[in-house]
Structures are given as C-alpha cells and as structure tokens.
Design an enzyme around this catalytic site. Structure first.
Site: not given
Length: 540
Positions: A184, A216, A243-245, A269, A274, A292, A295
């Site tokens: 990072d 990220t 599983c982020a973007r 995910d 989408e 997705h 969350a």
C-alpha cells in the site's frame, strides 16, 4: 470539484423537533437512535410516495433505492442533511447537494467486518474447493479425488491495499498461521509492525504470494492493476481474489491465465460490469463467483443504518458531521477571500501525492506572508483533500480528509514563518516518508494566480495545469529538443514548459503542461532518451 469552497457549519437548532424522512428500507435496530430520540419525528415512506410535505423535511435517510437529484432537492428547501446507509453515494448528486447547503454523510466503515469475513470465507473455500465439492454432492456424486485442496497453514497471503478491510483480513489470516505480505503506498513500517505484516513492494507481492487479494480503490492507477503481464509475474498455482471493486483485475486476462494453468483458481465478488450474469469466469470450475454480496449481512446493514442515524442526529443537535462528504454553503464574500488559498493548497497536495509514491508518515506545511495571518485550518484540510484524492476509493474533501489521514497514520503539522522569500503569500509543503522527503513550494497572487515555485532543491515558476509531465534529467545540450520531438511524434502538444537546475551540467527537472494526458506508451518512449532519469504524470 465544487465551484465554491464550503465550510462546515453545524445546525444550531432553533426548533423543538426535526423531521427525518427514511425513504428506503433499513434495519429497525439500526434506526433506534432516531426512533428513540425526542429531538426528531420520523417518517418512514418513500420520497416518491409520501404524503408528508417534502418542504418540511429536515433530514433524509436513504440506501440505494432513492436517487437524490437536483429536482428532488428543489422540492426540499428545508433539508439540512442526507444520510446514506452505506459506503457509496453514487445515487446522490453531491455538487447539487452542496449548492443547496445540504450535508451528505455515509457509513464508511459499517461493512468492514462483513467484507473482510466474506473475503476470508472465499479464501478458505477456494483453497478447499468447497463450493465445487458441494455441487458435486448435489449431483449425486462421491468424488473425493477431484477436490483435493490446499492448507492455508504456512502459505503467504498477499494483500494489495492495506486499509480498514485489508488490516482486518490480515488478522484473520494470521490466526490461521498464514504469512502476510502487504503493499500500500501509505503503509509505513510502523503500521505494518502494528499489524504483524511485512510491507513489501507490489512486485514482491506478486512474486511471493500463494494467495493475492485486492482491497484498493478503483482509480486510474488501479484499473486493470492485475493485467495479464502482472498475473504472469505471480507464482504458478497462485489463487486470486477480488471482493473490493470490479475492474481492478482484468477479467479477460484472469480467464486466460486460469485456462492456461498459470493461476490455479480465483474467487470474485465484484465485476467491471454488473449485474454479471453468465460471466465467463463463472463457467470455470476453478473459480468461485458471488453476486457482490460481501457487505450483505444483517449486522452490516444494522451497522450502516445505526452509523448514519447517529451522525444525522448528532448533526441536528448542533455538532459537526465527521463523515460528511461535502461541506455546507459558504457566503460569497467569505468564499472570495478563502478560495484562492484553498485551491493553492489543494493543488500542492495533489501534485505532491503524485510525485511521492512511497509510504507517508508526516506532512508538514509552512505558511508565510499574508496567508499566515488567516485561519489556516481550512488550508490544511484542503491540502489533505488534494493529497488523498488519487488514493482513496470515494469522495474526499475538506471535511473527511483529516479522518482519512488519521486512519492511515499520516501526521499533519503546520508552522508559521516570517520568511516569505519575497512573495506576498508563501506555502511550503514537506512530505516525510520512511527513506526520503519531498519538498514543494507554492504561492498565489491576484495578478499571476497560483504558482509552483520550487520542487526539492530546484527553483522554477510553473503555473499548475490539468495535464503535466514531471521530467528528471541530466542538464545536457539538446535534451529539451529531444523531449519536444518525442512528444510531437506521439501527437502531444506542449502548452508551457519550465526548467529548473542546480548547476550547469548537473541534475535538472522539467515541468511541461500538455494539451492532453500522456498515455503509458508515451512515458515508456522516454526510456529511449539517455539523459532522462524518470518521467511522471501529474493530473489535476
């Protein structure tokens, strides 16, 4: 970017109660703070269907079903705050809300645990072929040999992006006795030690990891970060997770390297587009895909509703909103007074961030001249907002920038100096990393506007531009001509150029503003010029 600067001015209630309209379905437990408060009355109806007069609504709570437009805001002249129970605010017209003086808040960490747990569940399922084996059983089979898995114990997990979710994931991986390496740009050694992970370069993550997961923001720099070239730099048999973007991983390239056998499997995910029905990756036996849902837990939905409920209630009580994504309206006369300096510090922050790609521990800002006699808190916030703009997945501005800095252990300090170096207003910014520093000076005058006057030891006089090239080179005859010819060959027109050097024949820099952004192919072409040490783009 807003056309005006706004300061946060919390509500000072001069009425007995406020009306809160909850337009979307939300967790009952999460809404308890406002449901149980005597300060507010709650209406639970859609903005499209409510019979309650919209002009009397003080606060609006939404999820993703309600879209807040300019037209809706015009119907709600008394609206003071919008609470989005979630992370994103794509369904809110932020500039319009700001122009109407409406604060917009969200719940940036309400789904942290759910996303981290989902990622780890995907990780474990991927290693042990659990979904595939389950499907086999559903089909009436008993096929043990086809689903031999791999232990997590002793394996290396590479985390790209070490924010809230990345750090939570690391603690879970360590509980399974995994080795964790992380990359990072803001990860300092001190923070890495705190979380018991090894801070390494992106290349080392690719080389060392048995599992690689990305956490990220989706930015210009991270879009397609795991392309085919980088995927082929990984260990043969690596597992990839996202599983982020959607868009951080080149999905077509990932499909190819899985089919070719270099990548052993993947768990995805999120997707670039989408809904991702019938996605090619879903057809591969080695891949786990989910729609997705990282969350999507009852706890996360309660947490985000509770967080925005408390923040809305707190704001209506007269306190600041720490997770505000914009700032309330500022009177025109105050705007005219402060606007140039906030623009200058924001520009210095953006420029410094793009020139300094190492972990950052401390940002030091010095004011001299007339600006040092102003209230400098807003300038500090503006500097941080500019610095984090290209690094954070979400809207960053003068309100939430200080929280973002605190979360990433970036310290900000300010000084006031009597030496203004001959300028009416002078700002010096020093970015302290773990191994080096970057210094950038700037000034603003009514006659010449904002200027960058020094970068490290190189003095110049450059007017910041939307598209800029920063070139470090050896001061030799003909270098400028070579640069101009190279850009011309790639159909890039130079608008302005400034050169700074310490001494004849030594190290030097160029700042060139161009009519368009320079693509990677242009930057790569600079390697053909021997005198060029490095080239970076600066996008404002």
């Amino acid at each position: 970017m807003f056309t005006m600067v706004q300061l946060q001015q919390p509500v000072r209630p001069d009425q007995d109660t406020f009306t809160v309209l909850v337009s979307d379905h939300m967790s009952e437990d999460g809404l308890k703070p406002i449901l149980e408060s005597s300060l507010v009355s709650v209406i639970r109806e859609s903005v499209d269907d409510t019979t309650f007069p919209l002009e009397q609504v003080d606060a609006l709570l939404i999820r993703s079903a309600t879209t807040v437009t300019e037209e809706l805001l015009q119907k709600m002249p008394n609206l003071k705050i919008i609470g989005r129970a979630g992370v994103g605010v794509d369904n809110v017209d932020l500039p319009a809300a700001t122009a109407h003086g409406v604060v917009v808040v969200n719940a940036p960490d309400g789904n942290t645990i759910s996303t981290a747990e989902h990622t780890f569940a995907m990780l474990a399922s991927l290693a042990r072929n659990i979904p595939q084996a389950n499907q086999s059983m559903r089909e009436g089979k008993w096929d043990r040999k086809s689903y031999q898995g791999a232990e997590l114990y002793g394996k290396t997990l590479g985390i790209v992006g070490f924010g809230r979710i990345g750090s939570e994931l690391a603690s879970r991986a360590r509980a399974f006795k995994m080795n964790v390496v992380a990359f990072d740009p803001f990860l300092t050694q001190q923070r890495a030690d705190k979380h018991h992970v090894d801070a390494v370069s992106f290349e080392k993550v690719l080389e060392q990891s048995d599992f690689i997961t990305v956490h990220t923001p989706l930015t210009k720099e991270t879009k397609g970060l795991l392309n085919k070239e980088n995927l082929l730099k990984t260990k043969k048999g690596v597992f990839i997770l996202n599983c982020a973007r959607g868009g951080i991983i080149d999905e077509e390239a990932l499909y190819e390297v899985i089919v070719e056998g270099h990548v052993r499997g993947a768990a995805i995910d999120v997707f670039a587009e989408e809904p991702a029905k019938n996605h090619p990756l879903s057809s591969l036996q080695q891949v786990i895909t989910t729609p997705h849902i990282a969350a999507s837990t009852s706890e996360a939905q309660k947490n985000v509703a509770e967080q925005v409920s408390k923040e809305v209630l707190d704001y209506l009580s007269g306190n600041p909103a720490p997770h505000a994504l914009n700032l309330p309206y500022l009177d025109q006369d105050v705007y005219e007074k402060f606007s140039p300096f906030t623009k200058l510090t924001r520009t210095l922050g953006e420029t410094a961030s793009q020139l300094f790609r190492e972990p950052v521990k401390h940002i030091e800002i010095t004011y001299a001249g007339e600006i040092s006699h102003q209230e400098t808190g807003l300038f500090n916030r503006s500097l941080l907002a500019g610095f984090f703009r290209h690094r954070i997945d979400g809207y960053v501005n003068e309100v939430n920038a200080t929280l973002i800095a605190k979360e990433r252990d970036v310290k900000l300090s300010e000084r006031h100096d009597s030496e203004s170096h001959g300028y009416a207003n002078f700002v010096k910014v020093i970015i302290h990393g773990e191994s080096r520093t970057l210094t950038i000076h700037g000034t603003h005058s009514q006659e010449f506007g904002s200027r960058i006057t020094q970068i490290n030891e190189f003095q110049l006089d450059f007017k910041p531009a939307k598209h800029t090239l920063f070139v470090q080179h050896n001061d030799r005859p003909g270098v400028i001509g070579k640069v101009g010819q190279l850009l011309g060959t790639h159909d890039v027109n130079i608008a302005t150029m400034q050169v700074g050097r310490k001494q004849e024949g030594g190290d030097a820099i160029m700042l060139l503003s161009t009519d368009k952004e320079c693509q990677d192919s242009v930057l790569t072409a600079f390697t053909s010029i021997d005198e060029i040490a490095s080239v970076k783009t600066i996008e404002l």
